[in-house]
Design an enzyme around this catalytic site. Sequence first.
Site, short mmCIF file in Angstrom:
data_model
loop_
_atom_site.label_atom_id
_atom_site.label_comp_id
_atom_site.label_asym_id
_atom_site.label_seq_id
_atom_site.Cartn_x
_atom_site.Cartn_y
_atom_site.Cartn_z
N ARG A 58 28.40 -10.87 -9.27
CA ARG A 58 27.66 -9.85 -10.02
C ARG A 58 26.23 -10.27 -10.35
NH1 ARG A 58 32.27 -8.60 -14.07
NH2 ARG A 58 33.32 -10.25 -12.92
N GLU A 95 36.01 -17.85 -19.13
CA GLU A 95 36.77 -17.15 -20.18
C GLU A 95 38.21 -16.96 -19.71
OE1 GLU A 95 35.42 -13.21 -21.15
OE2 GLU A 95 36.56 -13.16 -23.02
P1 AMP Z 1 31.27 -16.83 -18.99
O1 AMP Z 1 31.14 -18.07 -18.15
O2 AMP Z 1 32.50 -16.86 -19.83
O3 AMP Z 1 30.04 -16.57 -19.82
O4 AMP Z 1 31.47 -15.61 -18.00
C1 AMP Z 1 31.00 -15.71 -16.71
C2 AMP Z 1 31.18 -14.49 -15.85
O5 AMP Z 1 32.51 -14.00 -15.90
C3 AMP Z 1 30.29 -13.35 -16.26
O6 AMP Z 1 29.06 -13.43 -15.62
C4 AMP Z 1 31.06 -12.16 -15.80
O7 AMP Z 1 30.79 -11.87 -14.46
C5 AMP Z 1 32.50 -12.59 -15.97
N1 AMP Z 1 33.03 -12.21 -17.28
C6 AMP Z 1 33.36 -13.02 -18.31
N2 AMP Z 1 33.87 -12.34 -19.34
C7 AMP Z 1 33.85 -11.05 -18.96
C8 AMP Z 1 34.25 -9.83 -19.60
N3 AMP Z 1 34.76 -9.81 -20.84
N4 AMP Z 1 34.07 -8.67 -18.92
C9 AMP Z 1 33.55 -8.68 -17.66
N5 AMP Z 1 33.17 -9.78 -17.03
C10 AMP Z 1 33.32 -10.96 -17.65
#
Ligand code: AMP
Length: 173
Positions: A58, A95
Amino acid sequence: MVMKLKKYIRTVYDFPKKGIEFKDISLLLANGKALHYTINEMAKLAKDADIIVGPDARGFLFGTPVAAKLSKPFIMIRKQGKLPGEVRSYDYGLEYGRDILEIQKGIAKKGQKAVIIDDVLATGGTLKAIIKLLEAEGVEVLRVIVLMELEGFDSRNMLNCEVKNLIYIKKGE
Ligand code: AMP
Protein backbone atom coordinates in the site's frame (compact mmCIF):
# COMPACT_ATOMS: atom_id res chain seq x y z
CA MET A 1 -10.40 23.50 -0.84
CA VAL A 2 -10.02 21.24 2.17
CA MET A 3 -11.47 17.78 1.66
CA LYS A 4 -12.56 15.55 4.53
CA LEU A 5 -10.92 12.23 3.76
CA LYS A 6 -12.14 10.35 6.81
CA LYS A 7 -15.47 9.52 5.22
CA TYR A 8 -13.66 7.42 2.60
CA ILE A 9 -12.14 5.13 5.24
CA ARG A 10 -14.25 2.12 6.19
CA THR A 11 -13.60 0.18 9.39
CA VAL A 12 -13.90 -3.59 9.08
CA TYR A 13 -13.98 -5.33 12.45
CA ASP A 14 -12.10 -8.60 13.10
CA PHE A 15 -10.21 -8.53 9.77
CA PRO A 16 -7.81 -10.18 8.98
CA LYS A 17 -7.85 -11.53 12.57
CA LYS A 18 -10.18 -11.25 15.56
CA GLY A 19 -9.65 -8.02 17.50
CA ILE A 20 -8.22 -6.00 14.60
CA GLU A 21 -10.09 -2.89 13.43
CA PHE A 22 -9.02 -2.96 9.80
CA LYS A 23 -9.02 0.40 7.99
CA ASP A 24 -10.08 -0.17 4.40
CA ILE A 25 -8.77 2.38 1.87
CA SER A 26 -10.69 0.92 -1.10
CA LEU A 27 -13.36 3.65 -1.11
CA LEU A 28 -10.74 6.40 -1.12
CA LEU A 29 -8.87 4.78 -4.03
CA ALA A 30 -12.18 4.29 -5.85
CA ASN A 31 -12.98 8.01 -5.66
CA GLY A 32 -10.96 9.96 -8.23
CA LYS A 33 -11.29 13.33 -6.47
CA ALA A 34 -10.31 11.93 -3.05
CA LEU A 35 -7.34 10.10 -4.59
CA HIS A 36 -6.19 13.23 -6.44
CA TYR A 37 -6.51 15.32 -3.28
CA THR A 38 -4.59 12.73 -1.22
CA ILE A 39 -1.66 12.61 -3.66
CA ASN A 40 -1.52 16.43 -3.88
CA GLU A 41 -1.53 16.85 -0.10
CA MET A 42 1.16 14.20 0.37
CA ALA A 43 3.27 15.81 -2.37
CA LYS A 44 3.11 19.20 -0.59
CA LEU A 45 4.65 17.51 2.46
CA ALA A 46 7.40 15.76 0.48
CA LYS A 47 8.82 18.64 -1.60
CA ASP A 48 12.14 18.77 0.25
CA ALA A 49 12.97 15.07 -0.24
CA ASP A 50 15.64 13.74 -2.61
CA ILE A 51 13.91 10.35 -2.70
CA ILE A 52 10.48 8.96 -1.88
CA VAL A 53 10.42 5.53 -0.27
CA GLY A 54 7.41 3.26 0.12
CA PRO A 55 6.72 -0.27 1.33
CA ASP A 56 4.98 -3.11 -0.47
CA ALA A 57 2.07 -2.92 -1.20
CA ARG A 58 0.00 0.00 0.00
CA GLY A 59 3.00 2.31 0.32
CA PHE A 60 3.39 1.88 -3.46
CA LEU A 61 -0.15 3.14 -4.07
CA PHE A 62 0.61 6.54 -2.59
CA GLY A 63 4.41 6.80 -2.77
CA THR A 64 4.82 6.26 -6.52
CA PRO A 65 2.27 8.89 -7.66
CA VAL A 66 3.74 11.40 -5.20
CA ALA A 67 7.26 10.73 -6.55
CA ALA A 68 6.02 11.04 -10.15
CA LYS A 69 4.22 14.30 -9.38
CA LEU A 70 7.40 15.77 -7.88
CA SER A 71 9.71 14.18 -10.51
CA LYS A 72 11.65 12.45 -7.74
CA PRO A 73 12.93 8.87 -7.55
CA PHE A 74 10.73 6.23 -5.93
CA ILE A 75 12.44 3.44 -4.03
CA MET A 76 10.70 0.17 -3.19
CA ILE A 77 10.80 -1.61 0.12
CA ARG A 78 9.53 -5.16 -0.41
CA LYS A 79 8.86 -8.33 1.47
CA GLN A 80 11.64 -10.90 1.59
CA GLY A 81 12.52 -12.62 -1.67
CA LYS A 82 10.82 -10.14 -4.04
CA LEU A 83 13.76 -7.89 -4.94
CA PRO A 84 16.58 -9.22 -7.16
CA GLY A 85 20.30 -8.65 -6.60
CA GLU A 86 22.03 -7.77 -3.35
CA VAL A 87 19.60 -6.74 -0.62
CA ARG A 88 19.64 -5.57 2.98
CA SER A 89 17.00 -7.20 5.24
CA TYR A 90 15.23 -6.28 8.47
CA ASP A 91 13.03 -8.57 10.57
CA TYR A 92 10.21 -6.86 12.51
CA GLY A 93 6.87 -7.32 14.32
CA LEU A 94 3.51 -6.13 12.92
CA GLU A 95 0.15 -5.34 14.53
CA TYR A 96 -0.86 -8.77 13.25
CA GLY A 97 2.16 -10.98 12.57
CA ARG A 98 5.85 -10.71 11.64
CA ASP A 99 7.61 -9.81 8.45
CA ILE A 100 10.97 -9.30 6.83
CA LEU A 101 11.47 -6.22 4.66
CA GLU A 102 14.23 -5.61 2.15
CA ILE A 103 15.84 -2.81 0.13
CA GLN A 104 18.24 -3.22 -2.78
CA LYS A 105 21.74 -2.26 -1.68
CA GLY A 106 22.96 0.98 -3.25
CA ILE A 107 19.64 1.96 -4.90
CA ALA A 108 19.49 4.91 -2.50
CA LYS A 109 22.65 6.97 -2.44
CA LYS A 110 24.55 7.85 0.74
CA GLY A 111 23.62 11.31 2.07
CA GLN A 112 20.26 11.48 0.27
CA LYS A 113 17.27 12.78 2.21
CA ALA A 114 14.25 10.49 2.22
CA VAL A 115 10.55 10.87 2.87
CA ILE A 116 8.74 7.60 3.56
CA ILE A 117 5.09 7.24 2.51
CA ASP A 118 2.64 4.60 3.71
CA ASP A 119 -1.10 4.16 4.24
CA VAL A 120 -1.48 3.37 7.96
CA LEU A 121 0.62 4.14 11.03
CA ALA A 122 -0.40 1.62 13.70
CA THR A 123 2.39 0.08 15.82
CA GLY A 124 5.02 1.81 13.69
CA GLY A 125 6.90 -1.49 13.28
CA THR A 126 6.94 -1.28 9.48
CA LEU A 127 8.10 2.33 9.38
CA LYS A 128 10.76 1.68 12.04
CA ALA A 129 12.09 -1.21 9.93
CA ILE A 130 12.25 1.04 6.86
CA ILE A 131 14.06 3.77 8.80
CA LYS A 132 16.63 1.18 9.97
CA LEU A 133 17.14 -0.06 6.40
CA LEU A 134 17.59 3.47 5.05
CA GLU A 135 19.94 4.54 7.83
CA ALA A 136 22.06 1.43 7.23
CA GLU A 137 22.30 2.57 3.59
CA GLY A 138 23.54 6.00 4.74
CA VAL A 139 20.25 7.78 3.95
CA GLU A 140 18.81 10.50 6.19
CA VAL A 141 15.08 10.15 6.90
CA LEU A 142 13.42 13.59 6.93
CA ARG A 143 9.91 12.42 7.77
CA VAL A 144 7.20 9.88 7.47
CA ILE A 145 3.91 10.71 5.72
CA VAL A 146 0.92 8.46 6.28
CA LEU A 147 -2.61 8.64 4.97
CA MET A 148 -3.89 7.83 8.44
CA GLU A 149 -2.53 7.52 11.93
CA LEU A 150 -4.40 5.31 14.40
CA GLU A 151 -4.83 6.33 18.02
CA GLY A 152 -3.71 3.94 20.76
CA PHE A 153 -0.15 3.15 19.73
CA ASP A 154 3.00 4.86 20.99
CA SER A 155 4.39 4.84 17.46
CA ARG A 156 5.44 8.47 17.11
CA ASN A 157 7.89 8.19 19.99
CA MET A 158 9.59 5.09 18.62
CA LEU A 159 10.09 6.55 15.14
CA ASN A 160 12.42 9.41 16.13
CA CYS A 161 11.53 11.50 13.10
CA GLU A 162 8.81 13.90 12.03
CA VAL A 163 5.43 12.23 11.35
CA LYS A 164 2.67 13.80 9.23
CA ASN A 165 -0.79 12.33 8.71
CA LEU A 166 -3.71 13.39 6.51
CA ILE A 167 -6.24 11.64 8.80
CA TYR A 168 -6.12 10.93 12.53
CA ILE A 169 -8.43 8.12 13.63
CA LYS A 170 -9.47 7.73 17.24
CA LYS A 171 -10.23 4.34 18.78
CA GLY A 172 -13.71 3.09 17.87
CA GLU A 173 -14.06 5.63 15.03
P1 AMP B 1 2.35 -1.02 11.65
O1 AMP B 1 3.71 -1.58 11.38
O2 AMP B 1 1.67 -1.73 12.77
O3 AMP B 1 2.38 0.47 11.88
O4 AMP B 1 1.45 -1.31 10.37
C1 AMP B 1 2.07 -1.49 9.15
C2 AMP B 1 1.15 -1.70 7.98
O5 AMP B 1 0.18 -2.70 8.25
C3 AMP B 1 0.39 -0.46 7.60
O6 AMP B 1 1.11 0.30 6.70
C4 AMP B 1 -0.84 -1.03 6.97
O7 AMP B 1 -0.63 -1.30 5.61
C5 AMP B 1 -1.07 -2.31 7.74
N1 AMP B 1 -1.96 -2.10 8.88
C6 AMP B 1 -1.65 -2.15 10.20
N2 AMP B 1 -2.72 -1.97 10.97
C7 AMP B 1 -3.76 -1.79 10.12
C8 AMP B 1 -5.15 -1.55 10.31
N3 AMP B 1 -5.70 -1.46 11.53
N4 AMP B 1 -5.92 -1.40 9.21
C9 AMP B 1 -5.37 -1.49 7.96
N5 AMP B 1 -4.09 -1.72 7.74
C10 AMP B 1 -3.28 -1.88 8.79
